[in-house]
Enzyme design. Structure first.
Site, PDB file in Angstrom:
ATOM      1  N   HIS A 245       0.818  -1.205   0.000  1.00  0.00           N
ATOM      2  CA  HIS A 245       0.000   0.000   0.000  1.00  0.00           C
ATOM      3  C   HIS A 245       0.857   1.262   0.000  1.00  0.00           C
ATOM      4  O   HIS A 245       0.387   2.336   0.349  1.00  0.00           O
ATOM      5  CB  HIS A 245      -0.919   0.032   1.220  1.00  0.00           C
ATOM      6  CG  HIS A 245      -1.877  -1.093   1.283  1.00  0.00           C
ATOM      7  ND1 HIS A 245      -1.588  -2.283   1.912  1.00  0.00           N
ATOM      8  CD2 HIS A 245      -3.127  -1.225   0.780  1.00  0.00           C
ATOM      9  CE1 HIS A 245      -2.620  -3.091   1.808  1.00  0.00           C
ATOM     10  NE2 HIS A 245      -3.563  -2.482   1.124  1.00  0.00           N
TER      11      HIS A 245
ATOM     12  N   ILE B 114      -6.802  11.469   1.492  1.00  0.00           N
ATOM     13  CA  ILE B 114      -7.685  11.086   0.389  1.00  0.00           C
ATOM     14  C   ILE B 114      -8.910  10.351   0.919  1.00  0.00           C
ATOM     15  O   ILE B 114     -10.043  10.602   0.516  1.00  0.00           O
ATOM     16  CB  ILE B 114      -6.920  10.206  -0.614  1.00  0.00           C
ATOM     17  CG1 ILE B 114      -5.818  11.022  -1.285  1.00  0.00           C
ATOM     18  CG2 ILE B 114      -7.860   9.613  -1.649  1.00  0.00           C
ATOM     19  CD1 ILE B 114      -4.911  10.192  -2.164  1.00  0.00           C
ATOM     20  N   GLY B 115      -8.679   9.413   1.855  1.00  0.00           N
ATOM     21  CA  GLY B 115      -9.796   8.671   2.415  1.00  0.00           C
ATOM     22  C   GLY B 115     -10.764   9.560   3.172  1.00  0.00           C
ATOM     23  O   GLY B 115     -11.988   9.424   3.049  1.00  0.00           O
TER      24      GLY B 115
ATOM     25  N   SER C  51     -10.191   4.619   9.098  1.00  0.00           N
ATOM     26  CA  SER C  51     -10.845   5.871   9.490  1.00  0.00           C
ATOM     27  C   SER C  51     -12.293   5.893   9.038  1.00  0.00           C
ATOM     28  O   SER C  51     -13.172   6.383   9.768  1.00  0.00           O
ATOM     29  CB  SER C  51     -10.092   7.075   8.930  1.00  0.00           C
ATOM     30  OG  SER C  51     -10.120   7.083   7.514  1.00  0.00           O
TER      31      SER C  51
ATOM     32  N   ASP D  35      -0.028  11.934  14.979  1.00  0.00           N
ATOM     33  CA  ASP D  35      -0.852  10.969  14.262  1.00  0.00           C
ATOM     34  C   ASP D  35      -1.875  11.683  13.381  1.00  0.00           C
ATOM     35  O   ASP D  35      -2.606  12.553  13.861  1.00  0.00           O
ATOM     36  CB  ASP D  35      -1.587  10.071  15.256  1.00  0.00           C
ATOM     37  CG  ASP D  35      -2.496   9.085  14.555  1.00  0.00           C
ATOM     38  OD1 ASP D  35      -1.968   8.186  13.884  1.00  0.00           O
ATOM     39  OD2 ASP D  35      -3.729   9.245  14.648  1.00  0.00           O
TER      40      ASP D  35
END
Length: 583
Positions: free
Chosen positions: A217, A403-404, A445, A556
């Protein structure tokens, strides 16, 4: 980089549409992914695989006779949502049940587990086998934490063979689990990969060097070493994989091995053959017998220049599975018997729709519009910060957090606007926004934000305007849902590190009698301070865990995005309060 694309956000869907158009005789489109054009025989377990897009032929290319019955296809480098997994599994499920199999990544685990629970609740027997073949992602003592890479193919083949023998669900799961326990892989990269529409790769490898132990990934390697010759690389692969024998294997001498030499995107067949010449020589020199080796592309990462080697230590049953015929768009072996089977079309699995009910009171409908404005404000904030969130995520993760989040918030805002326009209360607005967020964002997420919004919506409801106490209880429900499902605690370097202080601060201020806008703004400040403090933590969960030292000094991204979202919501609540005071 990707040279051929339209809208980067639509890349995965458009690629799937083209894939189905190119293989209409073998696969059909179902909501959330693809399935075989032939029905699963009565009494046979359905094998459903899946993961993020960007790894072709994994996962859609491995749907067909001798392989999977269906594949769930998430967005690029993001796990599919629980809704996608559920709808794909429902499209092929039989009374014998469903086996789910996928690479062991945090987002996939969250979403596949949710879907499994939903299927079981509906009376569909379901089991899961996670692929954990990457020896560099965790120690042998923590094999259950390893991620899945090209070893997926070996496990999927075993599961599909067992299902096609007519074995029951427990037996199919047992064969797949044994294949996973006897599969080991390692990979190297010579360059990083670039997401569609991005201008920079997710990671880079210094000139003349090689990253060892990278993921598929865009996760950077565990270590870097000088670029070897092909012979040295083949020797490195074999030495590393033979150093860890599976349980029950006492010697390499006399062992029978299935071998997969996998190109990750830019290393071409001729180069792979050069490496394989050494791999086969070294394995045979050690006394192993190679059975039907596979050399090619089986789990890719866009244009990443990289290679992985997988060994499956065969027993009689696993050898039968490995050598059995198969016929899928991207994997064909032997001759597959064809008979009179029912052909299905894209129309045979329709997506479900949900009716939106109006709120019980005008005050509740007004609260629904405020909830909509909060979701829209979060969307706009994420749109501004997506690049920075992706940069933070790329330091030790795969770089797709921004992006997510962008995909998720766009879908959530669209759902919230539709619900509010229909007169829904805040509970329905939040719940539907959460479902849309989880479905379109995928990944960890997406699953957690979707779960949180639905949990909060269930507490707030649609009957009245919520008080500060009610909102605090809703946030606490969201916090409990995330921690109960995701298992993260404060200190793990996740969004929980900012969510817990936010929830605690909101509850404390509400108990002191503060108005909602005031309590929320103060709690948002608490979340921001806590998110910044995650820079001093080492990650103990998720894709960043194997690269924990690299993340030290960087906050984070999940904790940061949550804190930013809470501040965006605070702005809406302050504005709403000011408007009410003026009127």
């Amino acid at each position: 980089m990707s040279y051929v694309l339209n809208d980067p956000a639509a890349f995965a869907d458009e690629s799937t549409d083209g894939f189905v158009a190119a293989h209409r005789s073998l696969v059909r489109r179902v909501p959330g992914g693809v399935a075989r054009t032939t029905a699963v025989p009565e009494g046979h377990v359905a094998v459903v695989i899946g993961g993020g897009s960007g790894h072709y032929p994994a996962f859609g290319g491995l749907v067909g006779a001798g392989l999977a019955d269906a594949a769930v296809l998430g967005n690029v480098f993001a796990s599919p949502s629980a809704q996608q997994i559920y709808t794909v599994a429902k499209a092929v499920a039989t009374e014998a049940g469903v086996l789910l199999s996928y690479g062991n990544y945090a987002g996939d685990v969250l979403n596949f587990d949710q879907a499994e629970q939903r299927l079981i609740a509906e009376g569909i027997p379901t089991r899961t086998v996670r692929v954990t073949d990457d020896i560099y992602s965790a120690s042998s003592d923590e094999r259950q934490k390893r991620r899945g890479i090209a070893g997926d193919l070996a496990v999927f083949r075993a599961a599909a063979w067992a299902a096609e023998q007519g074995l029951d669900l427990d037996a199919v799961a047992a064969v797949a689990a044994r294949a996973n326990e006897r599969t080991r892989s390692m990979g190297v990269a010579f360059s990083g990969c670039t997401l569609p529409g991005a201008t920079e790769p997710l990671f880079t490898v210094p000139e003349g060097q090689m990253a060892v132990g990278m993921g598929i990934h865009g996760e950077p390697g565990i270590g870097v070493q000088p670029l070897p010759t092909a012979k040295q690389l083949g020797e490195l692969f074999v030495e590393a994989l033979l150093a860890e024998l599976p349980d029950g294997v006492t010697s390499v001498d006399g062992a029978r091995l299935a071998v997969i030499l996998n190109g990750l995107g830019s290393v071409k067949a001729e180069e792979l053959f050069v490496i394989y010449a050494t791999v086969s020589t070294e394995l045979e020199r050690a006394g192993a017998t190679i059975v039907d080796p596979e050399v090619g592309e089986y789990a890719t990462s866009f244009e990443m220049a990289g290679v992985s080697l997988t060994l499956l230590w065969l027993d009689d049953e696993l050898e039968s599975a490995w050598t059995a015929p198969a016929y899928a768009p991207a994997y064909r072996k032997g001759a597959v018997a064809t008979g009179d089977t029912e052909l299905l079309t894209d129309d045979d699995a329709a997506a479900e729709t949900e009716t939106i009910a109006a709120a019980a009171t005008p005050e509740a409908a007004e609260a629904g519009r405020t909830a909509r404005d909060v979701i829209v404000a979060i969307r706009d904030m994420i749109d501004r910060e997506a690049d920075e969130l992706g940069r933070l995520d790329s330091i030790a993760g795969d770089g797709d957090h921004g992006i997510g989040m962008k995909r998720g918030t766009v879908a959530a805002a669209r759902a919230a606007e539709a619900a509010a326009d229909a007169g829904a209360g805040a509970g329905t607005v939040l719940a539907l926004a959460g479902d849309a967020w989880a479905d379109k964002a995928g990944g960890t997420s997406g699953a957690l934000w979707g779960l949180a919004l639905r949990a909060a919506g269930d507490v707030i409801g649609d009957t009245e305007a919520p008080s500060a106490h009610t909102v605090a209880e809703a946030v606490e429900a969201a916090r409990a849902g995330i921690q109960n499902f995701g298992k993260a605690v404060v200190g793990d370097k996740t969004l929980v590190d900012s969510l817990v202080p936010f929830s605690d601060g909101l509850t404390a201020r509400a108990n002191e009698g503060a108005a909602l806008a005031v309590a929320w703004a103060g709690a948002a400040d608490d979340a921001t301070r806590a998110a910044a403090a995650t820079a001093d933590l080492l990650p103990r969960m998720g894709r960043a865990r194997p690269h924990m030292e690299k993340s030290l000094g960087t906050p984070d991204p999940g904790a940061i995005s949550l804190a930013l979202a809470m501040h965006a919501a605070a702005s809406v609540l302050n504005h709403t309060t000011a408007q009410k005071e003026e009127s």
